[in-house]
Design a protein around this motif. Structure first.
Motif, PDB file in Angstrom:
ATOM      1  N   SER A   1       3.910  -5.036 -11.464  1.00  0.00           N
ATOM      2  CA  SER A   1       3.069  -6.167 -11.069  1.00  0.00           C
ATOM      3  C   SER A   1       2.799  -6.162  -9.559  1.00  0.00           C
ATOM      4  CB  SER A   1       3.710  -7.489 -11.493  1.00  0.00           C
ATOM      5  OG  SER A   1       4.896  -7.730 -10.768  1.00  0.00           O
ATOM      6  N   VAL A   2       3.670  -5.533  -8.789  1.00  0.00           N
ATOM      7  CA  VAL A   2       3.513  -5.491  -7.336  1.00  0.00           C
ATOM      8  C   VAL A   2       2.762  -4.229  -6.901  1.00  0.00           C
ATOM      9  CG1 VAL A   2       4.775  -5.514  -5.141  1.00  0.00           C
ATOM     10  CG2 VAL A   2       5.627  -6.837  -7.077  1.00  0.00           C
ATOM     11  N   TYR A   3       2.890  -3.168  -7.665  1.00  0.00           N
ATOM     12  CA  TYR A   3       2.279  -1.884  -7.309  1.00  0.00           C
ATOM     13  C   TYR A   3       0.775  -1.992  -7.007  1.00  0.00           C
ATOM     14  CZ  TYR A   3       0.602   2.896  -7.722  1.00  0.00           C
ATOM     15  OH  TYR A   3      -0.030   4.086  -7.494  1.00  0.00           O
ATOM     16  N   PRO A   4      -0.029  -2.681  -7.848  1.00  0.00           N
ATOM     17  CA  PRO A   4      -1.463  -2.778  -7.518  1.00  0.00           C
ATOM     18  C   PRO A   4      -1.716  -3.483  -6.175  1.00  0.00           C
ATOM     19  CG  PRO A   4      -1.068  -3.518  -9.768  1.00  0.00           C
ATOM     20  CD  PRO A   4       0.267  -3.307  -9.132  1.00  0.00           C
ATOM     21  N   LEU A   5      -0.832  -4.391  -5.796  1.00  0.00           N
ATOM     22  CA  LEU A   5      -0.965  -5.060  -4.506  1.00  0.00           C
ATOM     23  C   LEU A   5      -0.690  -4.083  -3.364  1.00  0.00           C
ATOM     24  CD1 LEU A   5       0.919  -8.371  -5.421  1.00  0.00           C
ATOM     25  CD2 LEU A   5      -1.552  -7.928  -5.485  1.00  0.00           C
ATOM     26  N   TYR A   6       0.269  -3.187  -3.570  1.00  0.00           N
ATOM     27  CA  TYR A   6       0.537  -2.138  -2.580  1.00  0.00           C
ATOM     28  C   TYR A   6      -0.695  -1.250  -2.408  1.00  0.00           C
ATOM     29  CZ  TYR A   6       5.648  -3.006  -3.028  1.00  0.00           C
ATOM     30  OH  TYR A   6       6.913  -3.537  -3.039  1.00  0.00           O
ATOM     31  N   VAL A   7      -1.263  -0.826  -3.531  1.00  0.00           N
ATOM     32  CA  VAL A   7      -2.450   0.047  -3.490  1.00  0.00           C
ATOM     33  C   VAL A   7      -3.593  -0.659  -2.771  1.00  0.00           C
ATOM     34  CG1 VAL A   7      -4.200   1.231  -4.879  1.00  0.00           C
ATOM     35  CG2 VAL A   7      -1.797   1.312  -5.587  1.00  0.00           C
ATOM     36  N   ALA A   8      -3.844  -1.908  -3.137  1.00  0.00           N
ATOM     37  CA  ALA A   8      -4.939  -2.667  -2.520  1.00  0.00           C
ATOM     38  C   ALA A   8      -4.721  -2.822  -1.014  1.00  0.00           C
ATOM     39  CB  ALA A   8      -5.071  -4.032  -3.183  1.00  0.00           C
ATOM     40  N   LYS A   9      -3.488  -3.096  -0.617  1.00  0.00           N
ATOM     41  CA  LYS A   9      -3.184  -3.301   0.799  1.00  0.00           C
ATOM     42  C   LYS A   9      -3.472  -2.047   1.613  1.00  0.00           C
ATOM     43  CE  LYS A   9       0.432  -4.853   3.944  1.00  0.00           C
ATOM     44  NZ  LYS A   9       1.711  -5.546   4.046  1.00  0.00           N
ATOM     45  N   VAL A  10      -3.007  -0.897   1.144  1.00  0.00           N
ATOM     46  CA  VAL A  10      -3.202   0.322   1.935  1.00  0.00           C
ATOM     47  C   VAL A  10      -4.658   0.792   1.887  1.00  0.00           C
ATOM     48  CG1 VAL A  10      -0.786   1.019   1.768  1.00  0.00           C
ATOM     49  CG2 VAL A  10      -2.431   1.965   0.150  1.00  0.00           C
ATOM     50  N   GLU A  11      -5.316   0.667   0.729  1.00  0.00           N
ATOM     51  CA  GLU A  11      -6.712   1.111   0.624  1.00  0.00           C
ATOM     52  C   GLU A  11      -7.636   0.223   1.454  1.00  0.00           C
ATOM     53  OE1 GLU A  11      -7.511   1.501  -3.588  1.00  0.00           O
ATOM     54  OE2 GLU A  11      -6.771   3.579  -3.589  1.00  0.00           O
ATOM     55  N   LYS A  12      -7.321  -1.071   1.513  1.00  0.00           N
ATOM     56  CA  LYS A  12      -8.128  -1.993   2.316  1.00  0.00           C
ATOM     57  C   LYS A  12      -8.097  -1.600   3.789  1.00  0.00           C
ATOM     58  CE  LYS A  12      -7.040  -6.348   3.519  1.00  0.00           C
ATOM     59  NZ  LYS A  12      -6.555  -7.704   3.341  1.00  0.00           N
ATOM     60  N   LYS A  13      -7.007  -0.978   4.197  1.00  0.00           N
ATOM     61  CA  LYS A  13      -6.853  -0.564   5.592  1.00  0.00           C
ATOM     62  C   LYS A  13      -7.215   0.903   5.821  1.00  0.00           C
ATOM     63  CE  LYS A  13      -5.211  -4.489   7.065  1.00  0.00           C
ATOM     64  NZ  LYS A  13      -5.655  -5.187   8.245  1.00  0.00           N
ATOM     65  N   GLY A  14      -7.868   1.533   4.817  1.00  0.00           N
ATOM     66  CA  GLY A  14      -8.356   2.895   4.996  1.00  0.00           C
ATOM     67  C   GLY A  14      -7.351   3.994   4.686  1.00  0.00           C
ATOM     68  N   ARG A  15      -6.213   3.651   4.103  1.00  0.00           N
ATOM     69  CA  ARG A  15      -5.238   4.660   3.701  1.00  0.00           C
ATOM     70  C   ARG A  15      -5.436   4.955   2.217  1.00  0.00           C
ATOM     71  NH1 ARG A  15      -1.722   5.267   8.365  1.00  0.00           N
ATOM     72  NH2 ARG A  15      -1.079   7.189   7.356  1.00  0.00           N
ATOM     73  N   THR A  16      -4.736   5.964   1.708  1.00  0.00           N
ATOM     74  CA  THR A  16      -4.980   6.393   0.334  1.00  0.00           C
ATOM     75  C   THR A  16      -3.776   6.128  -0.570  1.00  0.00           C
ATOM     76  OG1 THR A  16      -4.119   8.619   0.671  1.00  0.00           O
ATOM     77  CG2 THR A  16      -6.459   8.259   1.179  1.00  0.00           C
ATOM     78  N   LYS A  17      -4.070   6.175  -1.871  1.00  0.00           N
ATOM     79  CA  LYS A  17      -3.022   6.048  -2.881  1.00  0.00           C
ATOM     80  C   LYS A  17      -2.045   7.225  -2.754  1.00  0.00           C
ATOM     81  CE  LYS A  17      -2.758   5.322  -7.876  1.00  0.00           C
ATOM     82  NZ  LYS A  17      -3.577   5.200  -9.081  1.00  0.00           N
ATOM     83  N   ASP A  18      -2.551   8.408  -2.423  1.00  0.00           N
ATOM     84  CA  ASP A  18      -1.683   9.577  -2.222  1.00  0.00           C
ATOM     85  C   ASP A  18      -0.702   9.347  -1.075  1.00  0.00           C
ATOM     86  OD1 ASP A  18      -2.771  11.015  -4.316  1.00  0.00           O
ATOM     87  OD2 ASP A  18      -4.173  12.139  -3.053  1.00  0.00           O
TER      88      ASP A  18
END
Length: 120
Positions: free
Chosen positions: A18-35
């Motif tokens: 339930s928290v993982y998608p929030l992690y992905v959204a946070k980093v992608e919003k700042k220009g970082r990647t899921k990798d």
């Protein structure tokens, strides 16, 4: 700020999926990647991408997540304040480990160099 037993219990029972998608959204919003996110998670826990996906599918709690982790020996180098708590002052091991992960993701989202994030 003192961490309460109720807070520690809430963290332990929280579901990683339930928290993982929030992690992905946070980093992608700042220009970082899921990798890059996976690289940070792997550094801390030893989990590769397929293991992360399995843990998500199994809907594990953070307690189960960190029970299976092989915590990086340099994790103790993670210091500072996250979510209002000074990491090095958190007595509960599980809560401290979750805050380690939060700290790494926060540094990733803030654009810090990967070598510094991974304490290389």
């Amino acid at each position: 700020m003192k961490v309460t037993d109720e807070h520690n219990d809430r963290i332990a029972k929280m579901k990683f999926f339930s928290v993982y998608p929030l992690y992905v959204a946070k980093v992608e919003k700042k220009g970082r990647t899921k990798d890059e996110l996976h690289q940070v998670i792997e550094w801390l826990t030893g989990f590769d991408e397929s293991k992360i996906q399995k843990l998500i599918e199994d809907q594990v709690t953070f307690e189960e997540f960190f029970e299976q982790a092989d915590l990086n020996p340099n994790a103790h180098l993670l210091k500072g304040v996250i979510c209002g708590y000074r990491i090095e002052e958190i007595d509960n091991a599980l809560t401290r480990q979750v805050r380690y992960l939060d700290k790494l993701i926060d540094e990733l989202a803030k654009g810090r160099a990967m070598e510094k994030i991974l304490r290389a």
